[in-house]
Design a protein around this motif. Sequence first.
Motif, PDB file in Angstrom:
ATOM      1  N   ILE C 172       5.277 -14.234  -6.313  1.00  0.00           N
ATOM      2  CA  ILE C 172       6.311 -12.879  -6.927  1.00  0.00           C
ATOM      3  C   ILE C 172       5.609 -11.973  -5.854  1.00  0.00           C
ATOM      4  O   ILE C 172       6.445 -10.301  -5.886  1.00  0.00           O
ATOM      5  N   ALA C 173       4.919 -11.583  -5.267  1.00  0.00           N
ATOM      6  CA  ALA C 173       3.710 -11.001  -5.017  1.00  0.00           C
ATOM      7  C   ALA C 173       4.492  -9.672  -3.321  1.00  0.00           C
ATOM      8  O   ALA C 173       5.118 -10.263  -3.173  1.00  0.00           O
ATOM      9  N   THR C 174       3.835  -9.091  -3.543  1.00  0.00           N
ATOM     10  CA  THR C 174       4.166  -8.342  -1.834  1.00  0.00           C
ATOM     11  C   THR C 174       3.267  -9.244  -0.882  1.00  0.00           C
ATOM     12  O   THR C 174       2.673  -9.623  -1.215  1.00  0.00           O
ATOM     13  N   ALA C 175       3.611  -8.447  -0.066  1.00  0.00           N
ATOM     14  CA  ALA C 175       3.497  -9.355   1.704  1.00  0.00           C
ATOM     15  C   ALA C 175       2.004  -9.612   2.062  1.00  0.00           C
ATOM     16  O   ALA C 175       2.122 -10.427   2.004  1.00  0.00           O
ATOM     17  N   GLY C 176       1.193  -8.590   0.974  1.00  0.00           N
ATOM     18  CA  GLY C 176      -0.237  -9.233   1.387  1.00  0.00           C
ATOM     19  C   GLY C 176      -0.536 -10.697   0.877  1.00  0.00           C
ATOM     20  O   GLY C 176      -1.455 -11.331   1.474  1.00  0.00           O
ATOM     21  N   GLN C 177       0.479 -11.775   0.051  1.00  0.00           N
ATOM     22  CA  GLN C 177      -0.347 -12.669   0.124  1.00  0.00           C
ATOM     23  C   GLN C 177       0.289 -13.475   0.202  1.00  0.00           C
ATOM     24  O   GLN C 177      -0.709 -14.743   1.519  1.00  0.00           O
ATOM     25  N   THR C 178       0.818 -13.464   1.638  1.00  0.00           N
ATOM     26  CA  THR C 178       1.131 -13.940   2.182  1.00  0.00           C
ATOM     27  C   THR C 178      -0.091 -14.213   3.771  1.00  0.00           C
ATOM     28  O   THR C 178      -0.483 -15.106   4.171  1.00  0.00           O
TER      29      THR C 178
END
Lengths: 196, 327, 584
Positions: C172-178
């Motif tokens: 559920i984290a922000t796009a940085g995780q992608t």
Amino acid sequence: MQIPYNAVERPDTGLYNAKLGIWLFLASEVMLFGALFSSLVLLRVNATTWPHGWEILNVPLATVNTIVLISSSVTMVMSWASLLEKNFAKFRRYLGGTILFAFVFLVIKAFEYGAKFEHGLLPSTSNFFATYFTMTGLHGLHVIGGIIVNIYLWGPGSKMWTTDPARFINRIEVAGLYWHFVDLVWIFLFPILYLL
Amino acid sequence: MKEFLGLPIDAAAHGGDIDQMIGVVHWLMFVLFAGWGSFFIYTLYRFRRRAQSAANYTGVRTHVSSYLEAGLAVFEVVLLVGFAFPLWSARVTEFPPDDTATVVRVVAEQFIWNIHYPGADGEFGTTIASLVSAENPIGLDRTDPSAKDDIVSVNQMNLPVNKPVIVRLTTKDVIHSFGLPLFRVKQDAIPGETVRLWFTPTMTTAEIRDRLVRRYSLREGVLPRELQGPYSAAEDYADKDGNVIVGKGYSFSEEAVQQLTAAGIFDVKASPDSPTEIACAQLCGLGHYRMRGFVTVQTQEEFDQWMKEQEAMIPQDVPAETAPQVQ
Amino acid sequence: MEHVATAPHTDHAHLHEEELGFLRNYIFSVDHKVIGIQYGITSLLFLLFGFSLMMVMRWQLAYPGQPIPYIGEWFGEMNAPGGIMLPEFYNQLGAMHGTIMVFLGVVPLAVGAFGNYLVPLMVGAPDMAFPKLNATSYWSYFVGGVVMLASFFIPGGAANSGWTSYAPLSVIATAGQTYWLIGMVFLITSSLLGSMNIIVTIIQLRAKGLTFMRLPFFVWAQLVTSFLLLLAFPPLEAAGILQLMDRLAGTSFFMPSGLIVSGVPMENSGGGSVLLWQHLFWFLAHPEVYVLILPAMGIVAEIIANNTRKPLWGYRSLVYATVFLGFMSFIVWAHHMFLTGMGTTISTFFQTTTMIISIPSVIILTALIISLWGGSIRFSVPMLFALAFLPMFGIGGLTGLPLGLAPTDIHLHDTYYVIGHFHYVVAPGTLFALFAGIYFWYPKVVGRSMNSTLGKIHFWGSFVSINFIFMPMFIQGLAGVSRRLYDGGAQYTHAQGVLYLNEVMSVAAWTLGLFQIPFIFNFFWSIWKGKKAADNPWESTTLEWQTPTPPGHGNFLKEPVVVRGPYEYSLPGASKDFSPQSES
Ligand code: HEA
Ligand code: HEA
Ligand code: CUA
Ligand SMILES: [Cu+2]
């Protein structure tokens, strides 16, 4: 100094470089798909409901695809054998066959995917479809990778046959090992996803 | 050893076992490190180039090191079989029967601990995800008969002393970790699962507070860093006329420090208000660092009293219609 | 590319050809030495960057809520309004510090740089077995690094769920995780190609006479490390793919049913398993920690043999212990998961394997320490770092024991004790070994030696300050202070008594930073101004020193033939105190 043992085998290991390389690569692939299969088993064991593959997936199409892939493996072996017979034209025909079968496999797969999408069955639908799409998708990527390598070896890469035939035969053997592995993964995927 | 290692106060029945084991392992570590270390330093000194201009090709010939390694292996077996296995199995399998224990549900969420007591009937009411709201953090279905007397409290867990506690731990969103440093308890809360844990508090929070009383010097005329937090006076402090400047249980302020020093009081004793905390030990998002809950261990009477007060506050007769409908 | 098609006879085209030459030789080279240097420079820069992130974090830990002096404004209003770091930003820095140090710093330096440069030389090979693959692996690493760095600049910033990226937080984290996941896929690809190459090089390209039991221990360490990379990384790749699917395609591999995030029920199919991620992650990440330590042990072994002027003690036991360690490292992973609700059977298994795996480490360390006995010890700069490695790894390793026993892990899990444990192994352990290696092989690579006075300043300064960073962590951990706390535990009563240590550790961290300046200066200055080095300045025995300095393309002037073991120092009856492996 040239890098040795590209064409001939090293006497004490009995291997040429690329062959050891591909075995190692396949070992890592085994770990990759092994991890995915284990995840699938774990998810399925813990699931409250899990559909039977044959109820919602297209078993006949997948069966055809299994046959297509197995045939492609056979032609792959034949292409290698043709090189050992020093028959380059025959080699090209067989390798061409492998590439063709691989495309057929992908086209059939695309039909299967299309049918699922039409019915609104997406990876997000359920964990069954999530694993189905992820694993067949990853397998599909491996097929595409194999196609690229084989087209290279069929086309521009085959010049090596004139400059360094022994090494070229090795390359075909190595590409073949990879291709059999891709085939093998499907042979695991088919029963696990479709038949159980 | 325990003091040396600086372990916090141990307020649980099983805490002594764990502390003892921590002590034993650290003894082993110190002995090994000191042994190897002194050999190491001695060797460096004795065989420095200036003392030993030519090296000895063979070096050490004995097999002392093999015995040492075998000895270590034996010690590790003792640690495993003698300490680790039995202690672990006492933690995770040998639960006391529910009816002899205080049973609570703990539902973690970003960044709150919801504590759910079954109430007088000893039965937890059903919880339904769609009922979750700001007023009803765990989605308790008050129409369920066994939910009628359930008590839900936020970040505050009261427990009677010397009675086993069984916690049924779960979480609504991400992984949290239910850590009670003073009770030697830590357990990850896993989404989608309920994990049970148990312990027996052996000291009330008040007793612990007394044990934690420390002296603070006001000589510099400023409030010491710790006292700026939730700390309070351990006794009354009065000026010459007997006017209490800071009473027992009250916290110190900058102003009070001025008055105290003016009255010639430079040494005070204080203790933390809430030494028994729930500390979230697993990274759970931006508020992880402030996901702090409180445990208050009380005597049985105090606990029963607290339960009564809580029962009185249960929202009465929530009609089923007002509960948000499942879509 | 367009230029190639234009008229080849103009000056412009001529210039261009030379440019291509430069690109071929230094940028897109397939020579293992150039690639090794590329790996080395890139990874050192990442180490410095990862350290800088931590120096910023340490401000927040020491002085929670106070604006970061001088550089606070650089981070923007999104991350540090008024120069005061936000918790979100702290979590990003923490996750990226861990990721960068492990995957972009130490592994590429230990395996990519040292492995690439030295393994072919040490086995007497002209290059790696697959030079083009080798370049591919560097560039894949490079792209992975760029993706990771880029993630700092996207909305929401970089990954912020810890280097462990536990689901569901990471899902559920922000796009940085992608970005993190995509970056990891590149890094994994890089490691797979690199490790395959190293294994084939060692097995296939060994010089004549170089039997397995004559391999320098460093080469053994690289061999086992490569097997770990090869077999442990794919499960993380699988996990990464699954998490990408969860984030992008809305699947629920790691998402159980019925999650309610910030009061809102999740709209996914559910039925996934949170712990599946942890199993896949730690199946990689435990072997990974031995990837961090084995090359370091290899470096230390070479330097100890060279600076004691005697053979390593118990070479065979070193080799067997390393292989056994590699094997065992695949079956201890769940010791990171004791507190996820583990029953007795499984915990019994993993506690036992964890205790078993400590034995080969002890054997290796013991052999290295005993090797000192009877030597004629030279305290050169590389040797100082190598010697410091031993007790520092000892502290790190020994503190692994209480973590490996489930009941004691209850108190210590996810506290600063764990942070102290592994930093002792990776920082004054591995990093020191890597520093030792840099000082030791620098003359071979560059042709000049690094200044040893500056080296000694670097050593003593780092040695003292690094202990002031990591020793207090054990004290905090035993007191029960959790890790990954934005304010360093300031909220918690149980942390009050040890809170002052935060400042001590931070000051020590900045001091450590200062003591890197002599090193960085020395590193660059010596390229031009260092003392000219002979081909074998340390009078060493192994094959890499039998090449010209620096080695040319193809490495050896004539094919080396190995006649003896790797550490024939002070051989009785020999004329010199070292007998090179390939003397003929
Ligand atoms: C290089 C890296 C490295 C190495 C080598 C090790 C080695 C070991 N580790 Fe560590 N570990 C990590 C890196 C490493 N670890 C990391 C990164 C984490 C945290 C990850 C995270 O959560 O973010 C971790 C976490 C971790 C945990 C989980 C803790 C928790 O989260 O609660 C555990 C538990 O079992 C553990 C155990 C061990 C053990 C038993 C060893 C053993 O192999 C150690 C054996 C060694 C010895 C026993 C020393 C012997 C030497 C001597 C005795 C010589 C003394 C010498 C002189 C005095 C000169 N480690
Ligand atoms: C290999 C791994 C590695 C290394 C080397 C380090 C090194 C350091 N680490 Fe790190 N750390 C981790 C891996 C590592 N760390 C991980 C995995 C975590 C957990 C993250 C998480 O919670 O998810 C962590 C977490 C972590 C924390 C806890 C944060 C928290 O829980 O909130 C802290 C706190 O102080 C810390 C500090 C440091 C310090 C001071 C160093 C110092 O030792 C740094 C020393 C560095 C240098 C000395 C740089 C050397 C380089 C040069 C000098 C460059 C030269 C350049 C040229 C010549 C071109 N680290
Ligand atoms: Cu909840 Cu950390
Ligand atoms: Cu581990």
